[in-house]
Design a protein around this motif. Structure first.
Motif, PDB file in Angstrom:
ATOM      1  N   GLN A  21      40.640  34.885  45.663  1.00  0.00           N
ATOM      2  CA  GLN A  21      41.507  35.023  44.437  1.00  0.00           C
ATOM      3  C   GLN A  21      41.389  33.813  43.631  1.00  0.00           C
ATOM      4  O   GLN A  21      41.271  33.830  42.324  1.00  0.00           O
ATOM      5  CB  GLN A  21      43.023  35.608  44.574  1.00  0.00           C
ATOM      6  N   HIS A  43      37.866  40.244  43.605  1.00  0.00           N
ATOM      7  CA  HIS A  43      39.276  39.836  43.385  1.00  0.00           C
ATOM      8  C   HIS A  43      39.611  38.465  42.758  1.00  0.00           C
ATOM      9  O   HIS A  43      40.743  38.193  42.664  1.00  0.00           O
ATOM     10  CB  HIS A  43      40.028  40.202  44.780  1.00  0.00           C
ATOM     11  N   GLN A  45      40.605  36.035  40.467  1.00  0.00           N
ATOM     12  CA  GLN A  45      41.434  36.041  39.097  1.00  0.00           C
ATOM     13  C   GLN A  45      41.343  34.712  38.382  1.00  0.00           C
ATOM     14  O   GLN A  45      41.259  34.692  37.176  1.00  0.00           O
ATOM     15  CB  GLN A  45      42.969  36.308  39.577  1.00  0.00           C
ATOM     16  N   LYS A 108      35.243  41.107  38.571  1.00  0.00           N
ATOM     17  CA  LYS A 108      36.116  42.338  37.997  1.00  0.00           C
ATOM     18  C   LYS A 108      37.458  42.264  37.896  1.00  0.00           C
ATOM     19  O   LYS A 108      38.186  43.180  36.960  1.00  0.00           O
ATOM     20  CB  LYS A 108      35.841  43.642  38.949  1.00  0.00           C
ATOM     21  N   SER A 109      38.182  41.311  38.505  1.00  0.00           N
ATOM     22  CA  SER A 109      39.658  40.873  38.278  1.00  0.00           C
ATOM     23  C   SER A 109      40.056  39.915  37.713  1.00  0.00           C
ATOM     24  O   SER A 109      41.147  39.499  37.373  1.00  0.00           O
ATOM     25  CB  SER A 109      40.198  40.864  39.945  1.00  0.00           C
ATOM     26  N   THR A 111      41.456  37.799  34.767  1.00  0.00           N
ATOM     27  CA  THR A 111      42.530  37.997  33.828  1.00  0.00           C
ATOM     28  C   THR A 111      42.812  37.130  32.815  1.00  0.00           C
ATOM     29  O   THR A 111      43.351  37.356  31.720  1.00  0.00           O
ATOM     30  CB  THR A 111      44.068  38.066  34.610  1.00  0.00           C
ATOM     31  N   THR A 138      40.754  41.548  29.894  1.00  0.00           N
ATOM     32  CA  THR A 138      40.965  40.178  30.312  1.00  0.00           C
ATOM     33  C   THR A 138      41.599  39.347  28.895  1.00  0.00           C
ATOM     34  O   THR A 138      41.381  39.833  27.771  1.00  0.00           O
ATOM     35  CB  THR A 138      39.827  39.322  30.560  1.00  0.00           C
TER      36      THR A 138
END
Length: 496
Positions: A21, A43, A45, A108-109, A111, A138
């Motif tokens: 992450q 995952h 971020q 994909k994650s 932010t 995002t």
């Protein structure tokens, strides 16, 4: 992985830890971060690829000033190193000018993405970012264009996809025909596509057939022609004829005999009128078929032939003793006309007299001598002529009633061919030369002129012929000194 002296990150380098992450890669010595480097991290971020001013800096894909050429993410100067708390600010305050779509592939994650402080060029390479910003969740703080001029200072989020003109075209070699040729004439017969090429060196007219499966031209038949300069196919009244013009030994007309599946010689062309043929044009007027042969001898004359029930017969002698080099058929304002180019005088315009069913002289095109080829094209409602000259500059003129207005002069020493043609909505012109590359030009409607578009390596071209073959758009380039080339017209999206 901070201050670890890494120099590169290859594709999918972290795919073996898909639950990652947070990723900090501060203060390394990267020289390359490839496309898809962070693939396989669904995952992730927060990503920080930072460094201090002395160790390489924050990273982003692009063309930084002084950066290392190549694809992937490149080093660019950083104002501040990255820490865990500042990681949401991804690649801000750098000198990044472009971003690859592959940079964020697989994230994909993600932010937060902060691109502020970068000199982003809002060209086709960033079109994907505009589209992505319209659909992503995002958080992306406002970032502005640094170039080009019309977008400078504008927010990227405010750009519309229609603002980007990213579709261009190219001519690429599709097929090499291992022979020399001086003319190429496509025709369709019995639902098949063919091309007839005059090959004086091989003493024949080569007929090639388009293979729709292999997408190539293949040998089909040959018509004997000891010194062929033009092989003109005419499909009229359900019959296929080929007019074979020769410098020596007379000229002939062949007909395709479906009973034996071969070309049969059916007629001789009057050798007293046609002594040194140079070009052939075929056309219909009021439902009747004609062809005209331009004669380049001092003692011959350009002649018109008409098709009746028994074949083509002499209909009218035109323009005797002027060493004609080319003839072009034009319908302007519903009036059939012929334009005949000559070595000894300016091109002459003839207009069809419906009562007498003959062409009558109408005037001349300027005062240009040594015109090797004359070709016509139409853009919107205007008519134009392209005039190719071997010695001197070639010209583009606009046809305005009884006068011709010069629009453009093009350097063209050694030019024997100047061929306009249209592919879809784009209009091109190929200007050949015996001493240099062929130049392809693209018509600019706003400027009313051709602009340089591409160079083609064709030696001593004698014709250019556009041939639409189903979903393939071809440009044939017969060469007098080398192999004949077949180019394919391709559409290129610069945003991909």
């Amino acid at each position: 992985m901070v201050n670890a002296a890494f120099t590169e990150i290859r594709e999918a380098a972290f795919a073996h830890i898909p639950s990652l992450q947070f990723l900090l890669l501060n203060s390394n010595k990267f020289t390359l971060i490839g496309d898809n480097a962070f693939a396989g991290l669904p995952h992730l971020q927060y990503l920080c690829v930072g460094g201090d001013m002395g160790t390489g800096g924050t990273w982003g894909w692009g063309r930084p000033r002084g950066g290392v050429p190549g694809r992937g993410l490149l080093p660019v100067p950083s104002a501040q190193p990255c820490s865990l708390s500042s990681c949401p600010r991804f690649i801000e305050n750098n000198d990044i000018q472009a971003l690859s779509k592959a940079t964020f592939r697989g994230l994909k994650s993600l932010t937060h993405l902060d691109l502020r402080g970068n000199a982003l060029a809002c060209d086709c390479k960033i079109k994907w970012l505009v589209e992505w910003m319209e659909s992503t969740n995002t958080t992306v703080p406002a970032v502005f264009c640094s170039s080009p001029g019309q977008f400078e200072g504008q927010r990227i989020r405010d750009l519309a996809l229609g603002d980007f003109q990213c579709i261009t075209t190219d001519f690429v070699v599709h097929q090499v025909l291992p022979f020399q040729a001086v003319s190429a004439e496509p025709y369709t017969y019995a639902s098949d596509l063919y091309v007839a090429l005059a090959q004086p060196g091989a003493s024949s007219c080569a007929v090639l057939k388009w293979d729709y499966v292999e997408r190539k031209l293949r040998d089909f038949d040959r018509i004997p022609a000891h010194s062929a300069v033009h092989c003109k196919p005419i499909v009229a009244q359900g019959q296929l004829y080929v007019v074979v013009a020769q410098l020596f030994g007379g000229s002939y007309i062949y007909r395709w005999d479906t009973a034996v599946d071969k070309f049969i010689k059916t007629q001789d062309i009057d050798s007293q009128k046609t002594r040194k043929p140079n070009d052939i044009e075929a056309f219909q007027i009021e439902g009747e078929w004609y062809f005209v042969i331009a004669d380049s001898s001092k003692a011959g004359s350009t002649s018109l032939y008409r098709l009746d029930q028994n074949g083509f017969y002499s209909h009218q002698a035109l323009h005797a003793w002027h060493r004609d080099t080319d003839v072009e058929y034009v319908e302007n304002d519903g009036k059939p006309r012929l334009i005949i180019a000559s070595s000894s005088q300016a091109p002459v315009v003839y207009q069809w007299n419906r009562a007498q069913k003959q062409f009558a002289p109408q005037g001349e095109v300027g005062e240009l001598l040594d015109v090797q080829m004359v070709k016509h094209f139409r853009a919107r409602r205007e008519h134009y002529l392209c005039l190719s000259r071997y010695i001197g500059d070639s010209k583009v003129v606009r046809w305005e009633g009884q006068r011709f207005v010069e629009l453009q002069t093009l350097p063209s020493r050694g030019s024997m061919v100047m061929q306009p043609f249209a592919v879809g909505q784009r209009r091109y012109m190929a200007l050949g030369s015996d001493f240099s590359f062929t130049h392809v030009y693209l018509w600019d409607e706003e400027k009313q002129k051709f602009v340089r578009f591409q160079e083609l390596a064709v030696q001593a071209p004698r014709a250019f012929r556009y041939v639409p073959a189903a979903d393939v758009q071809l440009l044939l380039a017969p060469s007098f000194k080398a192999n004949t080339l077949v180019y394919r017209h391709v559409v290129v999206d610069l945003s991909l």
